[in-house]
Write a protein that holds these residues in place. Structure first.
Motif, PDB file in Angstrom:
ATOM      1  N   ARG A  73       2.634  -6.137   2.441  1.00 31.56           N
ATOM      2  CA  ARG A  73       1.335  -6.747   2.713  1.00 31.56           C
ATOM      3  C   ARG A  73       1.529  -8.241   2.939  1.00 31.56           C
ATOM      4  N   VAL A  80       4.392  -1.829   1.085  1.00 33.16           N
ATOM      5  CA  VAL A  80       3.380  -0.875   1.531  1.00 33.16           C
ATOM      6  C   VAL A  80       4.016   0.502   1.566  1.00 33.16           C
ATOM      7  N   ALA A 125      -1.668   2.386   7.753  1.00 35.48           N
ATOM      8  CA  ALA A 125      -1.575   2.435   6.291  1.00 35.48           C
ATOM      9  C   ALA A 125      -2.935   2.153   5.695  1.00 35.48           C
ATOM     10  N   GLY A 126      -3.404   3.059   4.836  1.00 33.53           N
ATOM     11  CA  GLY A 126      -4.656   2.843   4.130  1.00 33.53           C
ATOM     12  C   GLY A 126      -5.859   2.630   5.020  1.00 33.53           C
TER      13      GLY A 126
END
Length: 543
Positions: A73, A80, A125-126
């Motif tokens: 991040r 991550v 991601a996310g």
């Protein structure tokens, strides 16, 4: 004559040697600056490429035909995990596989050819999708170095014009040997020293021909620290993005933990006597007790004279009881001849005498029970079976660990009224709430009391701590964690800015205390910078 001839020959050879050295220096400097640039730093980093966005920071390292992708991040440098990475290369699109948390691997056959390769990483991601573009530069392999002797290497380095110089040096060396045979050691040493100065050094370009096989953290001459991503994972490097604001001025006060006056109590003896344990024995330190629970007994001592007096009082009471009892029996038998009032008065008198007699027996046998005044934990205990305790002796101290206060000494009674926080010796923070300040001075300061507002495991009475209390008007600055500040060799406060994916730059700053976990930077740092908040001490030790 032969000796003088040899001397003249040696002098001529010496002059020739000096001229040869001067010629060699002229040839070596022809077409070049006298101030040669310093050699470039030899790096131990493999070919790599980095890219960053507002959400992610990525570093791709090429080794053994594969790319190791380190994804973190951007704001806090945390790995991550669980991301999906697709790599667009000149030879097509490839999907990376997860190797470790925050680390992904993809084959890179396109990188076998030297040159620059444009890459694009699509990261998911996310719920966040981002595209990171970068360029990977693969250096050409160094040419093979042939095995050759020192003389051949020197000739190849100097070129043809210096061959004559080397020949002159050889002649001078032979002349030195001849002079030594004639015991002219001084001239011989001069010639040999000149020979040593004339010999060339090994070429700089032959020191690092092969590529590095590992990544190593290093500090550059300008103070910049290069920390590869694998090393950052080991050191646990974390960052914060700086932001300016207005913060109240904070003062540091010495303090200690004290029990809450409403949730603590003392167990004292009312009369002197011998201590005795209750059923089950004395309570150990740290045992939780309930209010009213018996903790110990005190058996008051009775002297021989006091015992005789008690016995005499007992005999007198027994006699009075017998007399009143007989009278009550007679009156009860003739109730029709006497009034009911006389019968009731006699009955009441008899019960009073019996009660006095029972109390006299209890004084001789029954001990005093020491009970807990409040519920809590036994903090101190001085109970020993058979110990003689004086009146008002403190036997137990009971404290409720969930209700503690902190008492600090301040020169201003208003310090901490708007907020305060404690800091223990191990760095833990203790939330505090202002309770009040005293009116009388203590050690030329005013005692100020705070209540512990949260649950702090391991907090105990008498423990020392530093109270950071707000005082005065707010002032502008940048709040950063205390762990981010390290001390330089000159004692100056330093923070490390995360200037690049693997590059850290030291910044000298001016700080002031803010609270238990933060300091206020008033100079030397700008908002919007990434500062190392965890692992700065380890980065500072890299050399």
């Amino acid at each position: 004559m032969a000796f003088h001839l040899i001397r003249k020959l040696g002098s001529a050879l010496g002059v020739f040697l000096v001229g040869s050295l001067l010629a060699a220096g002229a040839l070596a400097h022809e077409g070049h600056d006298h101030g040669a640039p310093p050699p470039a730093a030899v790096t131990t980093l493999a070919p790599r490429a980095e890219a960053a966005s507002a959400d992610f920071e990525l570093v791709a390292v090429l080794r053994d035909g594969a790319l190791s992708i380190y994804l973190d991040r951007f704001a806090d440098n945390a790995p991550v995990d669980g991301a999906v990475i697709e790599l667009d290369t000149p030879s097509g699109t490839q999907a990376a596989k997860a190797a470790e948390p925050g680390t992904y691997v993809v084959a890179a056959p396109f990188a076998a050819a030297p040159g620059t390769h444009d890459l694009a990483f699509t990261v998911t991601a996310g719920g966040t999708v981002d595209v990171l573009a970068t360029t990977l530069t693969v250096p050409a392999a160094p040419p093979p170095v042939e095995a050759r002797g020192a003389a051949s290497a020197a000739l190849a380095e100097f070129g043809g014009p210096q061959v004559g110089v080397l020949a002159g040096i050889a002649v001078g060396f032979l002349a030195g040997v001849l002079l030594m045979s004639l015991r002219r050691r001084g001239a011989a040493l001069l010639l040999v020293a000149g020979l040593g100065l004339a010999l060339p050094a090994a070429p700089q370009s032959a020191r690092a021909a092969d590529a590095a096989t590992r990544d190593a953290a290093q500090r550059l001459p300008d103070g910049t620290v290069i920390v590869p991503k694998p090393s950052q994972r080991i050191l646990g490097v974390r960052t914060v993005v700086t932001a300016s604001g207005a913060f109240a001025r904070t003062v540091e006060l010495p303090g200690r933990v004290v029990p809450d006056a409403n949730a603590s109590g003392l167990v004292q003896t009312a009369v002197g006597g011998r201590l005795a344990p209750p059923k089950g024995g004395f309570k150990a330190l740290g045992t939780r007790v309930a209010a009213g629970e018996i903790l110990a007994y005190v058996h008051p001592p009775i002297g021989a004279s006091d015992l005789k007096d008690l016995e005499q009082q007992g005999f007198e009471l027994d006699q009075q009881i017998a007399i009143v009892k007989r009278r009550y029996e007679r009156l009860s038998a003739i109730q029709n001849a006497v009034t009911r009032r006389e019968v009731e008065e006699t009955e009441i008198e008899l019960k009073g005498l019996e009660t006095r007699r029972a109390n006299l027996e209890r004084v001789q046998r029954e001990p005093e029970a020491l009970r807990a005044p409040v519920a809590g934990v036994i903090a101190t205990s001085d109970a020993v079976a058979g110990q003689m305790a004086d009146p008002n002796t403190v036997v137990f101290r009971i404290v409720d660990p969930e209700r503690l206060w902190v008492e600090a000494l301040s020169f201003s009674p208003e310090a901490g009224r708007e907020g305060a926080q404690g800091r223990l010796s191990d760095g833990r923070a203790v939330p505090l709430a202002y309770v009040g300040a005293g009116l009388s001075d203590r050690n030329q300061a005013v005692p100020v009391q705070f209540a512990v507002a949260g649950d702090v495991p391991g907090l105990r009475t008498g423990q020392l701590l530093t109270v950071l209390a707000t005082s005065g008007a707010p002032r502008p600055g940048i709040a950063i964690p205390r762990e981010a500040v390290v001390r330089g060799a000159n004692g100056q406060a330093i923070v490390y800015e995360h200037a690049g994916a693997e590059r850290f730059v030291a910044r000298e700053v001016k700080t002031e205390p803010l609270d238990a976990g933060r300091v206020l930077v008033t100079a030397g740092l700008e908002p919007g910078r990434r500062v190392v908040a965890q692992g700065a001490e380890l980065i500072d030790q890299i050399r």
